[in-house]
Every structure is written in structure tokens, then in C-alpha cells.
Design a protein around this motif. Structure first.
Motif, short mmCIF file in Angstrom:
data_model
loop_
_atom_site.label_atom_id
_atom_site.label_comp_id
_atom_site.label_asym_id
_atom_site.label_seq_id
_atom_site.Cartn_x
_atom_site.Cartn_y
_atom_site.Cartn_z
N MET A 1 6.51 3.03 -13.41
CA MET A 1 7.82 3.14 -12.87
C MET A 1 7.68 2.82 -11.07
SD MET A 1 9.85 6.03 -14.80
CE MET A 1 8.64 6.94 -14.92
N GLU A 2 6.41 3.52 -10.68
CA GLU A 2 6.18 3.58 -9.22
C GLU A 2 7.22 4.72 -8.69
OE1 GLU A 2 3.82 2.63 -6.83
OE2 GLU A 2 2.92 1.86 -8.65
N SER A 3 7.31 5.74 -9.60
CA SER A 3 8.19 6.93 -9.28
C SER A 3 8.06 7.66 -8.17
CB SER A 3 8.20 7.73 -10.54
OG SER A 3 6.96 8.22 -10.69
N TRP B 1 0.90 -1.13 -0.09
CA TRP B 1 -0.03 0.08 0.01
C TRP B 1 0.76 1.07 0.21
CZ3 TRP B 1 -4.55 -0.71 -1.47
CH2 TRP B 1 -5.22 -1.71 -0.89
N THR B 2 0.25 2.23 -0.47
CA THR B 2 0.88 3.81 -0.15
C THR B 2 -0.21 4.62 -0.03
OG1 THR B 2 0.48 3.95 -2.76
CG2 THR B 2 2.81 3.60 -2.02
N LYS B 3 -0.01 5.93 0.04
CA LYS B 3 -1.17 6.80 0.55
C LYS B 3 -1.77 6.58 1.76
CE LYS B 3 -2.57 6.24 -3.92
NZ LYS B 3 -3.01 6.04 -5.27
N GLU B 4 -1.06 6.00 2.93
CA GLU B 4 -1.27 5.71 4.07
C GLU B 4 -2.49 4.78 4.32
OE1 GLU B 4 0.73 7.55 6.64
OE2 GLU B 4 1.72 7.73 4.72
N ASN C 1 -2.26 0.02 -13.73
CA ASN C 1 -2.16 1.41 -12.80
C ASN C 1 -2.86 2.46 -13.46
OD1 ASN C 1 0.09 3.38 -12.09
ND2 ASN C 1 -0.36 1.87 -10.42
N ASP C 2 -3.12 3.31 -12.63
CA ASP C 2 -3.82 4.38 -13.04
C ASP C 2 -2.99 5.51 -14.08
OD1 ASP C 2 -2.26 5.03 -10.61
OD2 ASP C 2 -3.51 6.37 -9.87
N THR C 3 -1.60 5.31 -13.94
CA THR C 3 -0.69 6.07 -14.87
C THR C 3 -0.84 5.34 -16.22
OG1 THR C 3 1.27 4.53 -14.00
CG2 THR C 3 1.03 6.69 -12.76
N LEU D 1 9.68 10.87 -3.01
CA LEU D 1 9.30 11.88 -3.95
C LEU D 1 7.79 12.17 -3.62
CD1 LEU D 1 9.72 13.63 -6.52
CD2 LEU D 1 9.07 11.73 -7.80
N GLU D 2 6.79 10.96 -3.54
CA GLU D 2 5.35 11.27 -3.36
C GLU D 2 5.15 12.13 -2.24
OE1 GLU D 2 2.84 7.67 -2.28
OE2 GLU D 2 1.88 8.32 -4.21
N LYS D 3 6.01 11.81 -1.06
CA LYS D 3 5.78 12.81 0.28
C LYS D 3 6.19 14.16 -0.04
CE LYS D 3 6.11 8.61 3.11
NZ LYS D 3 7.13 7.89 3.71
#
Ligand code: BGC
Length: 441
Positions: A238-240, A155-158, A192-194, A267-269
Motif C-alpha cells: 500500500m505504501e501506507s 526515496w523515503t526515510k530521507e 517490498n519488505d512488507t 503517516l510515516e513521519k
């Protein structure tokens, strides 16, 4: 000069991403892409999608599911070819609703409960006695071994729903559909959404070879000319958001330390809607010692984690009234912080603007890294399709990305365009399903 102003000036320097840094970040990003493609240790997972860009001849009616972490959306999309489509039905439900007493994204919910909820939403869109192929946009890292098989990575985005590790996403969905007695829907593709943004935009505009999300989360996919799997062109997720060679400040470190997964998604943060409000809040609290919100009896409220979101920042940024009355309104009526001074509001506006500008420049730097990899001398035209609330709604965000690209690429900058792609997840998932069906023939 008062202390608040001095500290704001220091912050301006700290958060500024100058053209030299843009180039360095782009260079390092490109290098980590290469490492990821070569199977070396890299913050970029470079996940294969098993998809090429569309031919634009994809047609048919497909059910699509868009799971992004905030909402679940089910669409019935008809592809007409040559970039045209019609959305026949659309249902959207929040995954967490405190008024309705549910939260499928907390650690109190299991994967089965989450997917049962999703299957129920699908049930509200389908007609009896009709068969559907379903394309699933799942906006989290997924290790795909084919167009319809993808193992959950993390998971990401908490988000914290349990029981997902190592599970095949579309098998989870298929099992939930069965539990809900829905027998006419067959999952056919997962993206993925990208990848969805890239597919949807290139269905309409063939120069699109980069798809990106600048919203609650951040990530980019692109068309890799020589995929390591096939040596043929393939879209790579990429999960950049996990890229980490970046100029971190103490504020970034503080946010990371208190986050669900310290050290990850750096980077996302720094750039995405879920986190930039929190960065502004952390900075605002560190400004208390130079008098920020000193005249407010409620300044403690600012110490509430994740009090501020992207929408607050948009408002801070775009308030052009003389006394910053929109910010006053937002502070008092939305955040319950009374008694702010004009200087407080000016400071909040400056902090928000600095964070948003930094976000746009960092994102643009990663796009430059990708462009330098796929077309080092920029011989061809490239369109970067971007979806997400930051790009769509944050005033000046898109312009800052474009300005940064133009500055860094010089004359060749005219070869690169950026464009908004709306509903990319839905349309992209329909395109992926059409491609999956053609593969079976
Ligand atoms: C996820 C990506 C996704 C991005 C945008 C990130 O947190 O890891 O898979 O594409 O958010 O939604």
C-alpha cells in the motif's frame, strides 16, 4: 501548578488518539484504499506485488538481498517447506559509515556507486562455480510490472542517492553484478519488505494476511481478495506511510516542513523510528520557554536536528528508576547534555511515552481499516505479522497496538492476532524466488 506541568497536560490532550478518532482514521484509511484500488487519486499507491501467499511447499536454497536504507544484508536461505528454513550465511553492512568515510545514501552518491557496493557484499557470500537465484527485498516504493521487474518510484526515510528515478531496480543490480564480474547470480524476484514480512509469516502461519513494518520506516501490505489487475487474490504494497488524513499537530507540521519531502509520507513521519525521536526533540525544544532544561548549560544541543532516535525513546520510556538515572546517563554520556533536573527527565519521559503511544494507535487504526475492507464482519481469523525495531524493541508498543485493536473490534477482536516476524525480508525474498522459479517451469 508550574508552567511545565500545564504544558505537559495540554500536550497529553493534543497527542491523545481516542477510540472515536481510531474509528474515523480506520474509516478514512479504508476509503483511500478503495480509491487507490479503483485508480482514483489516493495517497495510497496500492502497488501490485504479483504474488499470492505461499503454499508452504516452497523449497530450495536462495540468495537474498535486503536493502532497507540503513543496512544492506545478504543471506543464503534454505527453505525446507511447512514454515521451516535455515539461514546458511549472513552478511550485513551499513550503507553509511562515517568512520570508514563512505555514505552511499547521500546526494553525493550515485545509483551505480550504491549498487556496486551492494554487488560487492553479494560477492562476499557466494561460493565459486555455484549458480544462485536471488530474491531482492527493496524497501521503497517500486512500480512493479512483474515479479522480477520494478521501476523505482521515489526515496523515503530521507535517502537521497541520485540517478535512481525511473530505473528498473533489478536491472541496476544486474548491471552492477556484471561490473563486479559476478556471473553466477541472477536476480529472480523483487519485493517490498512488507510483502516479505507477509510471505515469511504466512509460510509459517496461514492465517497471516497482513504484513507490516514498524521500524525506521512504516508501511503495510495485505492480501487483496480481488486485485484490480487479475480480479484474483494478490498481495498489495500500500505504501501506507503516505496516508495523510490524520490529526496533525503543530509539531508534526514543523517536522514535515524541515524534511526532505514536505507533504509526503505524513503517516510515516508521525509513527516511524526515523521520525519519532525528532518529534520528541521538536516538542522538547518548544518546552524551553516553560523551563525545560533550564538548569542545563548544554540545552542548545537539543536544537540539533535528528539528535534523538528510536533507541533513545525506548530508554526514556522504560526508565523506571526513582531518579530516572538511565535518562541522566543517556543525556550526559550519549547526548552530552549535563545538568538536567528530575522534572526535565520526567517531562522527556512523558513526551516520549505520548509519542510512542500515539504511533501505536495510529498504526492500529490503519490495520482496522484494512480488516474492515477484507473481512467487514470479521468472519475469519487474521494474523498481522509485524517486523521492525519499534515493534520488536519499544516497550509496550505491541501491547498498545493489540489493545487498540481489541477496543475497536469488540468481541470480534479475538479473530485478530498480531505477531513478530523476524528476518521477514530475507525469508520472504527466498519464498518469492521459489515462487518465481516455479512460474518458469
Ligand atoms: C518505504 C516502504 C517501506 C517502509 C518500511 C517506507 O519508507 O516507502 O516501501 O516498506 O519504509 O521499510
Amino acid at each position: 501548578m508550574n508552567n511545565l506541568l500545564t504544558k505537559l497536560q495540554e500536550l497529553t490532550t493534543e497527542l491523545n488518539i481516542c477510540p472515536g478518532q481510531v474509528n474515523t482514521i480506520a474509516h478514512n484509511f479504508r476509503q483511500t484504499m478503495l480509491d487507490g484500488l479503483r485508480g482514483k487519486h489516493s495517497p495510497l499507491q496500492m502497488l501490485p506485488s504479483y504474488l499470492h501467499t505461499p503454499s508452504q511447499n516452497e523449497i530450495g536454497t536462495f540468495l537474498t538481498l535486503d536493502f532497507g536504507g540503513t543496512n544492506v544484508r545478504v543471506l543464503l536461505t534454505e527453505l525446507l517447506g511447512q514454515g521451516k528454513f535455515i539461514i546458511h550465511a549472513h552478511v550485513s553492512k551499513r550503507l553509511k559509515d562515517t568512520n570508514a568515510h563512505y555514505n552511499y545514501i547521500s546526494n553525493q552518491s550515485t545509483a551505480d556507486q550504491l549498487f556496486d557496493f551492494i554487488a560487492t557484499q553479494i560477492g562476499t557470500v557466494i561460493k565459486p562455480n555455484t549458480n544462485y537465484s536471488l530474491g531482492h527485498t527493496f524497501s521503497f516504493a517500486t512500480h512493479q510490472t512483474g515479479l522480477n521487474t520494478g521501476t523505482f518510484v521515489h526515496w523515503t526515510k530521507e535517502i537521497e542517492t541520485t540517478g535512481m528515478k525511473g530505473q528498473d531496480i533489478n536491472q541496476l543490480l544486474a548491471a552492477a553484478l556484471e561490473r563486479q564480474h559476478i556471473t553466477t547470480v541472477v536476480p529472480a524476484a523483487i519485493i517490498n519488505d512488507t510483502v516479505g514480512a507477509l510471505l515469511a509469516a504466512s509460510y509459517m502461519e496461514q492465517t497471516t494476511d497482513i504484513g507490516s513494518i514498524c521500524g525506521t520506516g512504516h508501511n503495510t501490505a495485505y492480501l487483496e481478495p480481488h486485485s484490480p489487475l487479475t480480479n484474483e487474490p494478490m498481495i498489495i504494497n500500500m505504501e501506507s506511510g503516505n496516508f495523510n488524513q490524520l490529526p496533525f499537530t503543530l509539531y508534526d507540521a514543523e517536522l514535515d516542513r524541515a524534511s526532505e519531502k514536505p507533504g509526503k509520507q505524513r503517516l510515516e513521519k508521525m509513527v516511524s523510528g526515523h521520525y519519532i525521536g525528532e518529534l520528541v526533540r521538536i516538542i522538547a525544544c518548544s518546552f524551553f520557554d516553560v523551563g525545560l532544561l533550564d538548569s542545563s548549560p548544554d540545552k542548545k544541543i537539543m536544537e540539533t536536528p535528528y539528535l534523538l532516535n528510536g533507541a533513545h525513546l525506548s530508554l526514556f520510556h522504560e526508565d523506571l528508576t526513582v531518579d530516572l538515572s538511565l535518562i541522566t546517563d543517556c543525556l550526559e554520556n550519549n547526548l552530552h547534555i549535563t545538568g538536567s533536573s528530575l522534572d526535565d527527565r520526567k517531562a522527556l519521559k512523558t513526551i516520549a511515552t505520548l509519542i510512542c503511544t500515539r504511533s501505536a494507535r495510529l498504526v492500529a487504526a490503519t490495520y482496522i481499516g484494512i480488516l474492515k475492507h477484507i473481512d467487514p464482519s470479521l468472519k475469519n481469523c487474521h494474523n498481522i505479522a509485524i517486523d521492525g525495531s519499534l515493534y520488536e524493541k519499544m516497550p509496550g508498543y505491541g501491547e498498545e497496538i493489540q489493545k487498540t485493536l481489541t477496543k475497536a473490534l469488540g468481541e470480534k477482536g479475538t479473530m485478530v492476532t498480531t505477531s513478530l516476524i523476524k528476518d521477514g525480508s530475507g525469508i520472504g525474498a527466498a519464498i518469492a524466488t521459489a515462487i518465481a522459479e516455479n512460474m518458469e517451469i
